[in-house]
Design an enzyme around this catalytic site. Sequence first.
Site, PDB file in Angstrom:
ATOM      1  N   ARG A 265      90.351  25.673  41.481  1.00  0.00           N
ATOM      2  CA  ARG A 265      89.718  25.209  40.422  1.00  0.00           C
ATOM      3  C   ARG A 265      88.266  24.928  40.781  1.00  0.00           C
ATOM      4  O   ARG A 265      87.775  24.545  39.680  1.00  0.00           O
ATOM      5  CB  ARG A 265      90.471  24.016  39.654  1.00  0.00           C
ATOM      6  CG  ARG A 265      91.700  24.746  38.916  1.00  0.00           C
ATOM      7  CD  ARG A 265      92.494  23.445  38.415  1.00  0.00           C
ATOM      8  NE  ARG A 265      93.550  22.866  39.221  1.00  0.00           N
ATOM      9  CZ  ARG A 265      94.357  21.705  39.203  1.00  0.00           C
ATOM     10  NH1 ARG A 265      93.908  20.920  38.156  1.00  0.00           N
ATOM     11  NH2 ARG A 265      95.100  21.415  39.982  1.00  0.00           N
TER      12      ARG A 265
ATOM     13  N   GLN B 240      98.264  25.310  58.592  1.00  0.00           N
ATOM     14  CA  GLN B 240      99.435  25.589  57.674  1.00  0.00           C
ATOM     15  C   GLN B 240      98.839  26.963  57.104  1.00  0.00           C
ATOM     16  O   GLN B 240      98.214  26.985  56.016  1.00  0.00           O
ATOM     17  CB  GLN B 240      99.629  24.521  56.776  1.00  0.00           C
ATOM     18  CG  GLN B 240     100.993  24.881  55.640  1.00  0.00           C
ATOM     19  CD  GLN B 240     101.025  24.049  54.662  1.00  0.00           C
ATOM     20  OE1 GLN B 240     100.029  23.419  54.292  1.00  0.00           O
ATOM     21  NE2 GLN B 240     101.889  23.930  54.028  1.00  0.00           N
TER      22      GLN B 240
ATOM     23  N   ASP C 216      91.465  15.525  49.920  1.00  0.00           N
ATOM     24  CA  ASP C 216      90.743  15.778  48.371  1.00  0.00           C
ATOM     25  C   ASP C 216      91.209  14.126  47.669  1.00  0.00           C
ATOM     26  O   ASP C 216      90.975  14.232  46.288  1.00  0.00           O
ATOM     27  CB  ASP C 216      91.424  16.652  47.779  1.00  0.00           C
ATOM     28  CG  ASP C 216      92.845  16.623  47.371  1.00  0.00           C
ATOM     29  OD1 ASP C 216      93.617  15.614  48.004  1.00  0.00           O
ATOM     30  OD2 ASP C 216      93.620  17.519  46.724  1.00  0.00           O
TER      31      ASP C 216
ATOM     32  N   GLU D  16     109.865  15.026  41.590  1.00  0.00           N
ATOM     33  CA  GLU D  16     108.916  15.514  41.107  1.00  0.00           C
ATOM     34  C   GLU D  16     108.951  15.833  39.257  1.00  0.00           C
ATOM     35  O   GLU D  16     110.155  15.969  38.983  1.00  0.00           O
ATOM     36  CB  GLU D  16     108.533  16.836  41.794  1.00  0.00           C
ATOM     37  CG  GLU D  16     108.123  16.512  43.337  1.00  0.00           C
ATOM     38  CD  GLU D  16     107.024  15.694  43.556  1.00  0.00           C
ATOM     39  OE1 GLU D  16     106.034  16.286  43.069  1.00  0.00           O
ATOM     40  OE2 GLU D  16     107.067  14.742  44.106  1.00  0.00           O
TER      41      GLU D  16
ATOM     42  N   ARG E 204      56.475  12.874  54.733  1.00  0.00           N
ATOM     43  CA  ARG E 204      57.357  13.803  55.604  1.00  0.00           C
ATOM     44  C   ARG E 204      57.698  13.155  57.146  1.00  0.00           C
ATOM     45  O   ARG E 204      57.027  12.197  57.349  1.00  0.00           O
ATOM     46  CB  ARG E 204      56.870  15.363  55.610  1.00  0.00           C
ATOM     47  CG  ARG E 204      56.639  15.732  54.156  1.00  0.00           C
ATOM     48  CD  ARG E 204      55.951  17.094  54.373  1.00  0.00           C
ATOM     49  NE  ARG E 204      56.322  17.977  55.311  1.00  0.00           N
ATOM     50  CZ  ARG E 204      55.595  18.992  55.680  1.00  0.00           C
ATOM     51  NH1 ARG E 204      54.430  19.026  55.277  1.00  0.00           N
ATOM     52  NH2 ARG E 204      55.951  19.795  56.665  1.00  0.00           N
TER      53      ARG E 204
ATOM     54  N   TYR F  18      46.109  16.188  52.525  1.00  0.00           N
ATOM     55  CA  TYR F  18      47.212  16.676  53.450  1.00  0.00           C
ATOM     56  C   TYR F  18      46.722  16.010  54.754  1.00  0.00           C
ATOM     57  O   TYR F  18      45.712  16.459  55.411  1.00  0.00           O
ATOM     58  CB  TYR F  18      47.188  18.120  53.276  1.00  0.00           C
ATOM     59  CG  TYR F  18      48.247  18.324  54.550  1.00  0.00           C
ATOM     60  CD1 TYR F  18      49.553  17.988  54.328  1.00  0.00           C
ATOM     61  CD2 TYR F  18      47.751  19.092  55.437  1.00  0.00           C
ATOM     62  CE1 TYR F  18      50.570  18.286  55.507  1.00  0.00           C
ATOM     63  CE2 TYR F  18      48.645  19.533  56.703  1.00  0.00           C
ATOM     64  CZ  TYR F  18      50.037  18.863  56.811  1.00  0.00           C
ATOM     65  OH  TYR F  18      50.888  19.250  57.701  1.00  0.00           O
TER      66      TYR F  18
ATOM     67  N   ASN G  35      39.069   5.256  55.410  1.00  0.00           N
ATOM     68  CA  ASN G  35      38.842   5.609  54.169  1.00  0.00           C
ATOM     69  C   ASN G  35      39.183   7.284  54.206  1.00  0.00           C
ATOM     70  O   ASN G  35      38.019   8.071  54.869  1.00  0.00           O
ATOM     71  CB  ASN G  35      38.126   5.203  53.444  1.00  0.00           C
ATOM     72  CG  ASN G  35      37.963   5.589  52.099  1.00  0.00           C
ATOM     73  OD1 ASN G  35      38.732   4.673  51.092  1.00  0.00           O
ATOM     74  ND2 ASN G  35      37.317   6.660  51.599  1.00  0.00           N
TER      75      ASN G  35
ATOM     76  N   ASN H 276      45.493  21.598  60.449  1.00  0.00           N
ATOM     77  CA  ASN H 276      46.101  21.301  61.577  1.00  0.00           C
ATOM     78  C   ASN H 276      46.951  22.792  62.182  1.00  0.00           C
ATOM     79  O   ASN H 276      47.386  22.771  63.459  1.00  0.00           O
ATOM     80  CB  ASN H 276      47.469  20.433  61.373  1.00  0.00           C
ATOM     81  CG  ASN H 276      48.219  20.807  60.288  1.00  0.00           C
ATOM     82  OD1 ASN H 276      48.213  21.573  59.407  1.00  0.00           O
ATOM     83  ND2 ASN H 276      49.668  20.267  60.383  1.00  0.00           N
TER      84      ASN H 276
END
Length: 454
Positions: free
Chosen positions: A15, A73, A102, A153, A332, A365, A376, A385
């Site tokens: 499902r 199994q 689950d 059950e 980053r 960047y 500054n 780079n």
Amino acid sequence: MSLNVVILAAGKGTRMKSVLPKVMQPLAGQPLLRHVVKTAQRLRAASTLVVYGHGGDDVRRAFAADELLWAEQAEQKGTGHAVQMALPQLPVEGLTLILYGDVPLTQVGTLQQLIDAVGDGNCMGLITLEMDNPTGYGRIVRNAHGEVIRIVEQKDATADELALREINTGIFCVPNTWLHRWLPQLQNNNAQGEYYLTDIIAMAAADGVAIATVQPAFSWEVDGINDKLQLAALERVHQRVQAEALMRAGVTVIDPARLDIRGHVTHGMDVHIEPNVIFEGRVQLGSNVRIGANCQLKDCSIGDNVIIKPNSLIDEATVGAGAEIGPFARLRPGTVLGENVHVGNFVETKKAVIGEGSKANHLAYLGDANIGSGVNIGAGTITCNYDGVNKHQTSIGDDAFIGTNNSLVAPVTIGKGATTGAGSTISKNVPDDMLAVARAKQVTIDGWSRPEKK
Ligand code: UD1
Ligand code: CA
């Protein structure tokens, strides 16, 4: 007694309608099975065994770094059959706790209660729950003394049994000696033709083994997940619980329904979190930190008095006390900001170490850069780079002033107190305190007139 945990995880999860096996579906950014394995670790289990089936190799690979035992199994013949697959790897002594791959949110405290109830192994235990609508679940059948005598059950139940509201959550704790005795005796002569684990309850009762029951503090602790709707519902429960823990610890969360924690957050006093913030991995927040709307913080450390304005992304970075980040900043991996640094809108940093009080307020960047204090960085400045093959370093000394819209062609060093003119392409080192201007000279033409339309 030593504790062995068996996690049943052989279900297909049809499902889910996903190529990902069900137990690999993420809750709070981690596979469902990861939550259960962590629970087993917190219980200090001597061994943890996963019964796997569908998609098993992917599951095993994802958990290769963990000390787990595995039992296949191949064909799903019922929960009792699943535990039978684990039996050869279970010691004769000790206890076995049966969990489900689950059912991710069972609290350690609830399971510890169950284990304590079984104690030195003179009884077995299970977690049950009273439900208003027990449809679909196995029902707990008790005798006149209130003792559990069996589980029936849904598909095998009589009308009277269907009216019972105490259900089997599936979580059992059983002394291994009994498991080794009972499991081989299971039969599949029932409505589903399955080997029911639940049938060991009647065997226990017949052998005069007492059966203890424990109830979870919250019903969501025993909620299983079969589809994406239940996955989303339990995700919200889990997030709510985490947000409540933060709020109890003094964090101001403007909307607990719009906070996501996919990992672990530590914090000081008076932290303030606006809506739609996502934390991932290990996030450390100092005191008096303010986080604006729509920020995502992953594996980072944020100092005291830091303000993170809306829509900022921080990933594997360290931010010093008093810094101001964003709006729309992206820090980053490898970014280390000193105290009171300002990184403003549309500024991206990567492997950039920036000293105290330096500012890059707009559109820059800064990658592979070592920037001193009091610097500054003018709007639109880019560290060039990358030469297409290798990455190179830019160094900027204390109190340097980088003019607007500079291209700093690495490797390059700009000295302390040096200044670069607006629009410069700096490809040679600039000594301390000097001015470098590297741009075409302006030409101003007198008497020029615009072309006219023909
Ligand atoms: C089972 C219980 C039921 C209980 C319910 C709680 C049995 C016979 N019934 O119902 O009393 O109320 O759980 O949710 O135990 N699994 C395997 N291999 C199998 C069968 C199942 O690994 O051959 C795993 C599934 O992946 C799942 C769990 O066991 O994680 C439970 O299986 P499921 O079919 O959902 O439970 P029921 O049999 O319906
Ligand atoms: Ca079933």
